[in-house]
Design a protein around this motif. Structure first.
Motif: not given
Length: 82
Positions: A5-7, A21-22, A60-62, A78-82
Motif C-alpha cells: 500500500e502506498g505510492r 482495498d486491493g 526484504a526492506d519493503g 521503487v517505494r516513494v518515501s512518505p
C-alpha cells in the motif's frame, strides 16, 4: 511488513498508488487490482485494466518491487518515501 500500500515510482515513469482495498491507480488514470499471492515469497499479482498482468516480488526492506509481466518483460518499482 508485507504491504505494498502506498505510492511507487513505476519503471516506465509515473507514480502508482496501491490502495488498501486491493485496487490501484496510476497518475495517468490507468487502474487495476492487486493481491498478495504468496506470503513466503512476498509475491504480488498486479492486474491492469488494459490486460497486462505483473508478477512482482517485494524486497526484504519493503522498498522495491521486481518481477515481470506475462510476456516476461522486466517490471520494477521503487517505494516513494512518505
Amino acid at each position: 511488513d508485507l504491504s505494498i500500500e502506498g505510492r511507487w515510482t513505476w519503471f516506465i515513469n509515473g507514480v502508482v498508488t496501491f490502495k488498501p482495498d486491493g485496487t490501484f491507480e496510476q497518475e495517468n488514470g490507468t487502474r487495476g487490482t492487486w493481491k498478495l499471492v504468496d506470503v513466503q515469497r512476498r509475491k504480488y499479482k498486479i492486474s491492469w485494466e488494459a490486460g497486462w498482468v505483473d508478477d512482482l516480488y517485494l524486497s526484504a526492506d519493503g522498498k522495491k518491487l521486481e518481477g515481470s509481466n506475462q510476456i516476461f518483460f522486466p517490471v520494477s518499482a521503487v517505494r516513494v518515501s512518505p
